[in-house]
Design a protein around this motif. Sequence first.
Motif, short mmCIF file in Angstrom:
data_model
loop_
_atom_site.label_atom_id
_atom_site.label_comp_id
_atom_site.label_asym_id
_atom_site.label_seq_id
_atom_site.Cartn_x
_atom_site.Cartn_y
_atom_site.Cartn_z
N SER A 190 0.83 -1.21 0.00
CA SER A 190 0.00 0.00 0.00
C SER A 190 0.86 1.26 0.00
O SER A 190 0.80 2.07 0.93
N PRO A 191 1.66 1.47 -1.04
CA PRO A 191 2.60 2.59 -1.02
C PRO A 191 1.94 3.97 -0.97
O PRO A 191 2.57 4.94 -0.54
N GLU A 192 0.69 4.08 -1.36
CA GLU A 192 0.03 5.38 -1.37
C GLU A 192 -0.56 5.76 -0.01
O GLU A 192 -0.94 6.89 0.21
N LYS A 193 -0.59 4.82 0.92
CA LYS A 193 -1.19 5.07 2.23
C LYS A 193 -0.11 5.36 3.26
O LYS A 193 0.92 4.69 3.29
N PRO A 194 -0.36 6.36 4.13
CA PRO A 194 0.62 6.64 5.19
C PRO A 194 0.62 5.52 6.23
O PRO A 194 -0.35 4.77 6.35
N ALA A 195 1.70 5.44 6.96
CA ALA A 195 1.82 4.44 8.02
C ALA A 195 2.52 5.05 9.22
O ALA A 195 3.26 6.02 9.09
N THR A 196 2.29 4.47 10.37
CA THR A 196 2.95 4.91 11.60
C THR A 196 3.68 3.72 12.21
O THR A 196 3.12 2.63 12.28
N ILE A 197 4.91 3.95 12.62
CA ILE A 197 5.68 2.92 13.29
C ILE A 197 5.80 3.33 14.75
O ILE A 197 6.23 4.44 15.05
N VAL A 198 5.42 2.45 15.65
CA VAL A 198 5.50 2.73 17.08
C VAL A 198 6.52 1.76 17.68
O VAL A 198 6.39 0.55 17.54
N MET A 199 7.53 2.32 18.33
CA MET A 199 8.57 1.51 18.98
C MET A 199 8.81 2.06 20.37
O MET A 199 8.84 3.28 20.57
N PRO A 200 9.01 1.19 21.35
CA PRO A 200 9.27 1.65 22.72
C PRO A 200 10.59 2.40 22.85
O PRO A 200 11.48 2.28 22.00
N THR A 201 10.74 3.12 23.93
CA THR A 201 11.97 3.82 24.26
C THR A 201 13.13 2.83 24.33
O THR A 201 12.99 1.74 24.86
N GLY A 202 14.26 3.23 23.74
CA GLY A 202 15.47 2.43 23.84
C GLY A 202 15.58 1.29 22.86
O GLY A 202 16.47 0.45 22.98
N THR A 203 14.71 1.25 21.85
CA THR A 203 14.76 0.14 20.89
C THR A 203 15.50 0.50 19.61
O THR A 203 15.62 -0.33 18.72
N GLY A 204 15.99 1.72 19.50
CA GLY A 204 16.77 2.09 18.33
C GLY A 204 15.97 2.68 17.19
O GLY A 204 16.16 2.32 16.03
N LYS A 205 15.08 3.61 17.53
CA LYS A 205 14.23 4.21 16.50
C LYS A 205 15.02 4.98 15.45
O LYS A 205 14.73 4.87 14.26
N THR A 206 16.02 5.73 15.87
CA THR A 206 16.79 6.54 14.92
C THR A 206 17.49 5.65 13.90
O THR A 206 17.41 5.91 12.69
N ASP A 207 18.16 4.62 14.34
CA ASP A 207 18.83 3.70 13.40
C ASP A 207 17.82 3.00 12.51
O ASP A 207 18.09 2.73 11.34
N THR A 208 16.64 2.71 13.05
CA THR A 208 15.59 2.07 12.26
C THR A 208 15.10 3.00 11.15
O THR A 208 14.93 2.58 10.00
N ILE A 209 14.91 4.27 11.49
CA ILE A 209 14.49 5.26 10.49
C ILE A 209 15.52 5.34 9.37
O ILE A 209 15.18 5.32 8.18
N ILE A 210 16.78 5.43 9.74
CA ILE A 210 17.85 5.53 8.75
C ILE A 210 17.87 4.29 7.86
O ILE A 210 17.99 4.39 6.64
N ALA A 211 17.72 3.12 8.46
CA ALA A 211 17.71 1.87 7.69
C ALA A 211 16.56 1.84 6.70
O ALA A 211 16.74 1.45 5.54
N ILE A 212 15.38 2.26 7.13
CA ILE A 212 14.21 2.26 6.23
C ILE A 212 14.44 3.22 5.06
O ILE A 212 14.12 2.88 3.91
N ILE A 213 14.99 4.38 5.33
CA ILE A 213 15.28 5.35 4.26
C ILE A 213 16.19 4.72 3.21
O ILE A 213 15.97 4.85 2.01
N ILE A 214 17.23 4.03 3.67
CA ILE A 214 18.23 3.46 2.76
C ILE A 214 17.67 2.23 2.03
O ILE A 214 17.77 2.12 0.81
N VAL A 215 17.07 1.31 2.77
CA VAL A 215 16.57 0.07 2.17
C VAL A 215 15.44 0.35 1.17
O VAL A 215 15.36 -0.29 0.13
N ALA A 216 14.58 1.32 1.49
CA ALA A 216 13.45 1.62 0.61
C ALA A 216 13.80 2.61 -0.50
O ALA A 216 12.97 2.92 -1.35
#
Length: 102
Positions: A54-80
């Motif tokens: 569903s590339p046209e639909k927005p999505a929200t990713i929820v991750m708890p504190t301390g799970t590495g959200k910043t690195d996850t965001i960077i990885a998604i930007i690069i992989v996608a």
Amino acid sequence: MAPNDKLYETNLIYKSWIEHPLKVITPSVANQNLGFRKPQRAAIYTSLAHLISSPEKPATIVMPTGTGKTDTIIAIIIVAHFEKTLIIVPSDALRRQTAGKL
């Protein structure tokens, strides 16, 4: 998630993402514990699945504190192979941290 041919020809960073894809690996003794933790891998794979189905639909990713959200965001930007990304953070300190990692 198909690469942008024009951007590939003109942007060296984007080109490096295509030619040297990020590997989403599990930390282990064999790889000196480098890689993504379980919540990070789950968020990366779930995001990619959403982008494919569903590339046209927005999505929200929820991750708890301390799970590495910043690195996850960077990885998604690069992989996608995102051409543009807007990251909104709630504080100046977090903005500096995120910008530094990027």
